[in-house]
Design a protein around this motif. Structure first.
Motif, mmCIF file in Angstrom:
data_model
loop_
_atom_site.group_PDB
_atom_site.id
_atom_site.type_symbol
_atom_site.label_atom_id
_atom_site.label_comp_id
_atom_site.label_asym_id
_atom_site.label_seq_id
_atom_site.Cartn_x
_atom_site.Cartn_y
_atom_site.Cartn_z
ATOM 1 N N PHE A 12 6.363 -20.644 20.087
ATOM 2 C CA PHE A 12 7.078 -21.800 20.624
ATOM 3 C C PHE A 12 7.054 -21.813 22.149
ATOM 4 C CE2 PHE A 12 9.111 -22.112 16.383
ATOM 5 C CZ PHE A 12 8.898 -23.471 16.170
ATOM 6 N N LEU A 13 6.992 -20.648 22.766
ATOM 7 C CA LEU A 13 6.833 -20.588 24.213
ATOM 8 C C LEU A 13 5.516 -21.242 24.632
ATOM 9 C CD1 LEU A 13 7.854 -19.427 26.964
ATOM 10 C CD2 LEU A 13 6.538 -17.376 26.430
ATOM 11 N N ASN A 14 4.457 -20.950 23.896
ATOM 12 C CA ASN A 14 3.160 -21.565 24.170
ATOM 13 C C ASN A 14 3.184 -23.062 23.895
ATOM 14 O OD1 ASN A 14 0.714 -19.501 24.702
ATOM 15 N ND2 ASN A 14 2.309 -18.505 23.518
ATOM 16 N N LEU A 15 3.838 -23.466 22.810
ATOM 17 C CA LEU A 15 3.915 -24.896 22.494
ATOM 18 C C LEU A 15 4.715 -25.656 23.548
ATOM 19 C CD1 LEU A 15 4.484 -24.671 18.637
ATOM 20 C CD2 LEU A 15 2.447 -25.537 19.792
ATOM 21 N N THR B 220 10.616 -31.102 15.402
ATOM 22 C CA THR B 220 10.983 -29.751 14.967
ATOM 23 C C THR B 220 12.246 -29.281 15.659
ATOM 24 O OG1 THR B 220 8.666 -29.179 14.549
ATOM 25 C CG2 THR B 220 10.207 -27.358 14.863
ATOM 26 N N THR B 221 12.339 -29.514 16.964
ATOM 27 C CA THR B 221 13.510 -29.067 17.729
ATOM 28 C C THR B 221 14.769 -29.792 17.279
ATOM 29 O OG1 THR B 221 12.059 -28.675 19.629
ATOM 30 C CG2 THR B 221 14.425 -28.738 20.040
ATOM 31 N N ILE B 222 14.690 -31.112 17.159
ATOM 32 C CA ILE B 222 15.869 -31.894 16.762
ATOM 33 C C ILE B 222 16.303 -31.535 15.341
ATOM 34 C CG2 ILE B 222 16.652 -34.234 16.219
ATOM 35 C CD1 ILE B 222 14.944 -35.186 18.581
ATOM 36 N N ASN B 223 15.360 -31.408 14.431
ATOM 37 C CA ASN B 223 15.715 -31.049 13.053
ATOM 38 C C ASN B 223 16.354 -29.669 12.976
ATOM 39 O OD1 ASN B 223 14.719 -33.474 12.210
ATOM 40 N ND2 ASN B 223 12.902 -32.670 11.200
ATOM 41 N N ALA C 227 12.910 -20.937 23.927
ATOM 42 C CA ALA C 227 11.482 -20.643 24.039
ATOM 43 C C ALA C 227 10.706 -21.872 24.506
ATOM 44 C CB ALA C 227 10.944 -20.161 22.690
ATOM 45 N N ILE C 228 11.031 -23.031 23.948
ATOM 46 C CA ILE C 228 10.353 -24.260 24.363
ATOM 47 C C ILE C 228 10.688 -24.593 25.816
ATOM 48 C CG2 ILE C 228 10.240 -26.752 23.974
ATOM 49 C CD1 ILE C 228 10.542 -26.216 21.005
ATOM 50 N N ALA C 229 11.958 -24.414 26.205
ATOM 51 C CA ALA C 229 12.357 -24.693 27.585
ATOM 52 C C ALA C 229 11.628 -23.774 28.566
ATOM 53 C CB ALA C 229 13.869 -24.528 27.729
ATOM 54 N N LEU C 230 11.484 -22.499 28.220
ATOM 55 C CA LEU C 230 10.743 -21.578 29.089
ATOM 56 C C LEU C 230 9.291 -21.991 29.216
ATOM 57 C CD1 LEU C 230 12.188 -18.091 28.009
ATOM 58 C CD2 LEU C 230 12.514 -19.274 30.194
ATOM 59 N N GLY C 231 8.710 -22.452 28.111
ATOM 60 C CA GLY C 231 7.330 -22.942 28.173
ATOM 61 C C GLY C 231 7.189 -24.150 29.068
ATOM 62 N N ALA D 19 18.078 -21.741 16.046
ATOM 63 C CA ALA D 19 17.918 -22.990 16.792
ATOM 64 C C ALA D 19 17.995 -22.757 18.293
ATOM 65 C CB ALA D 19 18.985 -23.997 16.358
ATOM 66 N N LEU D 20 18.942 -21.905 18.723
ATOM 67 C CA LEU D 20 19.081 -21.615 20.149
ATOM 68 C C LEU D 20 17.844 -20.907 20.685
ATOM 69 C CD1 LEU D 20 20.855 -21.631 22.666
ATOM 70 C CD2 LEU D 20 21.842 -19.460 21.906
#
Length: 474
Positions: A165-168, A250-253, A295-299, A289-290
């Motif tokens: 998820f970091l990569n995504l 994915t994030t919202i769900n 991970a997405i925010a760091l990416g 979820a957190l």
């Protein structure tokens, strides 16, 4: 002649009924040794053992035996399902003591497979003329032994998922994501198909194929209710879908699961699974979820402040995420390979129809609501690619260890079927030349996922020009 034949047939039926009745009366409980019964030595009605090659023992008590009849008899201890456990124990009349007589002692048990079976005792006369069965059976629970590799797998899988998820997050287009959130029609459709369409489908399919097995029916429902996870994002990349929409959905769900899970469970407990105590592992869901959001925010931050790093992410995103996803699936299947012994035709059909129906129905709904081809494809992928990690966690939280192990086959089979369906769709699209970008802005920056560095491209162009010049000179 017909009357004689009818009379003979009636006489034969009468004799058979008499023989069966006589045999039943002959083996009627309580005739030989009174109203005897069995219990465990600790007084409970169930006992747990583990699967082992070694002999284990159950402390059994046979009590309230009447020895006044003078008949010569003996007791035998049995397991109702020899596939799970085998018991060979014979207790002679001479071993009973007291008035009324009783016997207590260890009974050897050879466990073979996890599950539930029962222990019962038969009383047999030495001449074979009579046999009685204990009126009450005792429950024997056979569990798997705790294994260190399962705990190691849990931590390893979590780390790999966060890395993926970091990569995504590093490939998200912020402008595209902003447009999706300001006009969240596609995200809303993806949310509704995931949390309304799929659970309703699971309930209907469960009634068709798993109506007699409430635990398996519930496992299918948990599989449909769980958010898709990173595998759906990878499938969206391979199928040229809208990656930004996929990650946003994915994030919202995942965040909304904290509210949707309790609501659905409240509905189920009051309507369908009335005899099942269900609970929601809020801490586990909230932590997952957190971690996903972080991970997405760091990416995304890495894309802003480290653009050169995200360029490498673009180059190797497709093979890296594919390898991680396949590795996680392989590890999950390997760790839970024992569950495949529980696979039946009905379970497989239920796990097959759920992703197939989910894909085509969600795609049709998205197109009816005038979504673009890329968005409709992405929504159908997000809806039908099933997660096996979250439903396994839910089953382990709601059921005891043995019942959870017996139901793991449902989410595992459904997730594998959904992956196989994606592979078939990808293959068909490649064969017919349909696997093209349906939306030019669907994938941010339009950069090839595996590409050469710019200076390498320049060297290739220069070399090609030099070669053409030399060829012309010759």
């Amino acid at each position: 002649m017909k009357q004689v034949a009818t009379f003979n047939r009636a006489r034969l039926i009468f004799m058979v009924v008499i023989c069966l009745t006589y045999r039943e009366v002959q083996g009627q409980y309580g005739q030989v040794a009174g109203a005897w019964n069995i219990t465990y030595q600790d007084g409970g009605n169930e006992q747990q053992l583990t699967i082992s090659n070694d002999i284990q023992y159950v402390d059994l008590v046979i009590h309230n035996v009447d020895l006044t009849s003078g008949a010569d008899f003996y007791f035998e201890v049995h397991a109702s399902d020899p596939k799970l456990a085998s018991i060979e124990k014979r207790i002679e009349r001479s071993e009973l003591t007291g008035t009324p007589a009783s016997w207590q002692g260890p009974v050897p048990v050879q466990t073979r497979h996890f599950g539930f079976t029962s222990i019962y005792v038969t009383l047999n006369t030495s001449d074979g003329a009579n046999a009685e069965r204990s009126p009450d059976d005792l429950t024997l629970i056979i569990a798997r032994r705790d294994r260190l590799d399962e705990k190691i797998f849990a931590y390893t899988a979590s780390a790999l998922l966060l890395l993926m998820f970091l990569n995504l997050g590093g490939v998200l287009d912020l402008e595209r994501l902003k447009a999706i959130m300001l006009r969240p029609i596609a995200v809303t459709i993806g949310f509704c198909t995931s949390y309304i369409l799929m659970p309703v489908l699971a309930i209907a399919i469960g009634y068709c194929f798993l109506a007699k097995h409430q635990e398996l029916h519930l496992a299918l429902f948990f599989t449909a209710l769980s958010p898709s996870g990173g595998l759906a994002n990878i499938c969206a990349i391979f199928l040229k879908g809208n990656v930004n929409l996929s990650i946003a959905t994915t994030t919202i769900n995942s965040l909304m699961s904290l509210a949707i899970f309790p609501l659905w469970i409240l509905i189920l407990v009051r309507t369908i699974f009335t005899n099942t105590e269900l609970d929601v592992p809020f801490l586990d869901l909230a932590g997952s979820a957190l971690a996903l959001v972080c991970a997405i925010a760091l990416g995304m931050l890495a894309r802003i402040f480290l653009p050169k790093t995200t360029a490498y992410i673009f180059r190797f995103l497709k093979p890296f995420c594919a390898c991680v996803s396949l590795g996680l699936i392989a590890m999950t299947v390997g760790i839970n390979a024992f569950a495949f012994k529980e696979l039946t035709g009905m379970i497989y059909l239920a796990a097959l129809f759920l992703p197939i129906c989910g894909y085509f129905l969600s795609y049709g709904i998205a197109k009816l609501l005038r979504c673009s081809a890329a968005d409709a494809l992405t929504i159908s992928v997000e809806t039908s690619v099933l997660n096996m990690t979250v439903p396994i966690m839910l089953l382990q939280h709601c059921f005891d260890e043995v019942r959870a192990d017996m139901t793991l086959i449902v989410p595992i089979t459904a997730a594998l079927n959904s992956l196989a369906m994606m592979i078939v769709i990808y293959t068909v699209r490649r064969i017919f030349g349909w696997n093209k970008n349906l939306d030019g802005d669907a994938f941010a920056s339009k950069v090839e996922l595996i590409s050469f560095d710019e200076h390498i491209k320049e060297e290739i162009i220069v070399s090609h020009i030099s070669y053409q010049n030399e060829k012309t000179a010759l």
